[in-house]
Design an enzyme around this catalytic site. Structure first.
Site, short mmCIF file in Angstrom:
data_model
loop_
_atom_site.label_atom_id
_atom_site.label_comp_id
_atom_site.label_asym_id
_atom_site.label_seq_id
_atom_site.Cartn_x
_atom_site.Cartn_y
_atom_site.Cartn_z
N LYS A 195 0.26 10.49 2.49
CA LYS A 195 0.65 11.17 3.72
C LYS A 195 -0.56 11.93 4.22
O LYS A 195 -1.01 12.90 3.61
CB LYS A 195 1.81 12.11 3.47
CG LYS A 195 2.20 12.86 4.72
CD LYS A 195 3.47 13.61 4.51
CE LYS A 195 3.88 14.32 5.78
NZ LYS A 195 5.10 15.09 5.58
N LYS A 248 1.66 7.02 5.60
CA LYS A 248 2.06 7.69 6.83
C LYS A 248 0.87 8.45 7.42
O LYS A 248 0.21 9.17 6.68
CB LYS A 248 3.16 8.67 6.47
CG LYS A 248 3.68 9.50 7.59
CD LYS A 248 4.75 10.37 7.05
CE LYS A 248 5.10 11.37 8.10
NZ LYS A 248 5.85 12.45 7.59
C1 PBG Z 1 7.85 16.83 6.83
C2 PBG Z 1 7.68 15.56 7.54
C3 PBG Z 1 6.85 15.33 8.65
C4 PBG Z 1 7.13 14.05 9.08
C5 PBG Z 1 8.09 13.50 8.22
N1 PBG Z 1 8.41 14.46 7.25
C6 PBG Z 1 5.93 16.23 9.40
C7 PBG Z 1 4.84 16.93 8.74
O1 PBG Z 1 4.46 16.66 7.60
O2 PBG Z 1 4.32 17.83 9.38
C8 PBG Z 1 6.51 13.41 10.28
C9 PBG Z 1 7.24 12.29 10.88
C10 PBG Z 1 6.86 11.96 12.27
O3 PBG Z 1 5.88 12.46 12.84
O4 PBG Z 1 7.57 11.12 12.83
N2 PBG Z 1 7.39 16.99 5.57
#
Ligand code: PBG
Length: 324
Positions: A195, A248
């Site tokens: 991530k 991601k």
């Molecule tokens: C939270 C989380 C996020 C997303 C999914 N779970 C945001 C972040 O880490 O700030 C982002 C998903 C998206 O942008 O569609 N932990």
């Protein structure tokens, strides 16, 4: 010329025969944002076409897309200020919005796969994914204790899969051990393995109504310049007992998906995130791009890179595009 590659493209039948990758509707996981109360659907400005739903409205919307072929959804809470705190205790409230939604969804749709995020950002008053010290440091091991409680509450409510998205070290092992020792050995873990600290999450934070009160997420999310960190996380999440791994965002990180798919022994998926969705909506609304074709090409590129499942807000466009 002995070799004329265009022979393999000469008509639709030949092209179909040699097509290597396909996007299927069952590859898609549709994300939903939930709010408390009744009878409300709130459109999200930065995510055109996507709304926040109260649970009664959620059931109606899910019934419609599930009957057309969507088999999996992921749910995220958008809580009021008074439910957020330094300790994030709402994250493990057994009667909270997420466990209530899980129970209701599983009752109405026994064949729907329900996934929930494990992370504290919707529940902390500062918007970070973990607990913080007074100096604002993100506390790894203290956070894991809360994540474990959050995962147990979701498992007890009947969730099919938990998806830790917090990026704390060691959380997969802690969650797996706790689930197993409480009799939830069949609850799946989809680990957000790679991530990245991306600018593409903007509309999501708007959707769950969080804004970072201080700092950034660079001490826990990965540096977009790096791939080695993703490979280390792949090794760790796999060893710690993850069932599936997630990259991601998706389309800026196809090389990461491809590499991880090569080295890991478990399925890889990707989260086509809010910013990736919103960019295409914005361009299409100006007549610059074809909405459906652009989404399809983006999602197909994820399949080509080696992703087998995809979280995407473009599920309605893909239902239409794929003829469901
Ligand atoms: C939270 C989380 C996020 C997303 C999914 N779970 C945001 C972040 O880490 O700030 C982002 C998903 C998206 O942008 O569609 N932990």
């Amino acid at each position: 010329m002995l070799i004329r590659p265009r022979r393999n493209r000469k008509n639709p039948m030949i092209r179909a025969l040699i097509q290597e990758n396909h996007l299927n509707i069952h590859d898609i996981i549709a994300p939903f944002f939930l709010i408390e109360g009744d009878d409300k659907i709130e459109p999200i400005k930065s995510l055109p076409g996507i709304s926040r739903y109260t649970l009664d409205k959620l059931i109606v919307e899910v019934a419609s897309i599930h009957s057309r072929g969507i088999q999996s959804i992921a749910i995220f809470p958008a809580l009021e200020r008074n439910k957020r705190s330094k300790e994030a205790s709402e994250a493990f409230n057994e009667n909270g919005l997420i466990p209530s939604a899980i129970k209701l969804l599983k009752k109405h749709f026994p064949n729907l796969t329900v996934i929930t995020d494990i992370a504290l950002d919707p529940y902390t008053d500062h918007g970070h994914d973990g607990l913080t010290s007074d100096e604002g440091e993100i506390l790894n091991d203290e956070t894991i204790k809360v994540l474990v409680k959050q995962a147990l509450v979701a498992a007890k409510a009947g969730v099919d899969a938990v998806a830790p998205s917090d990026m704390m070290d060691g959380r997969i092992k802690a969650i797996r051990s706790a689930l197993d020792s409480h009799g939830y050995e069949n609850t799946t873990i989809i680990a957000y393995t790679a991530k990245y600290a991306s600018a593409l999450y903007g509309p999501f934070r708007d959707a769950i109504k969080t804004k970072l009160a201080f700092g950034d997420k660079l001490t826990y999310q990965l540096n977009p310049a790096n791939i080695k960190e993703a490979l280390l996380e792949t090794k760790l999440d796999q060893e710690e007992g993850a069932d599936m791994l997630l990259v991601k965002p998706a389309t800026f990180y196809l090389d990461v998906i491809a590499k991880m798919a090569q080295i890991s022994h478990i399925p890889i998926g990707a989260y086509h995130v809010s910013g990736e969705y919103a960019m295409v909506q914005a361009a299409a609304s100006q007549g610059m791009l074809d909405l459906h074709k652009t989404y399809h090409e983006a999602l197909l590129s994820i399949k080509r890179a080696g992703g087998s499942f995809i979280f995407t807000y473009a599920y309605k466009e893909m239902l239409e595009f794929l003829g469901h």
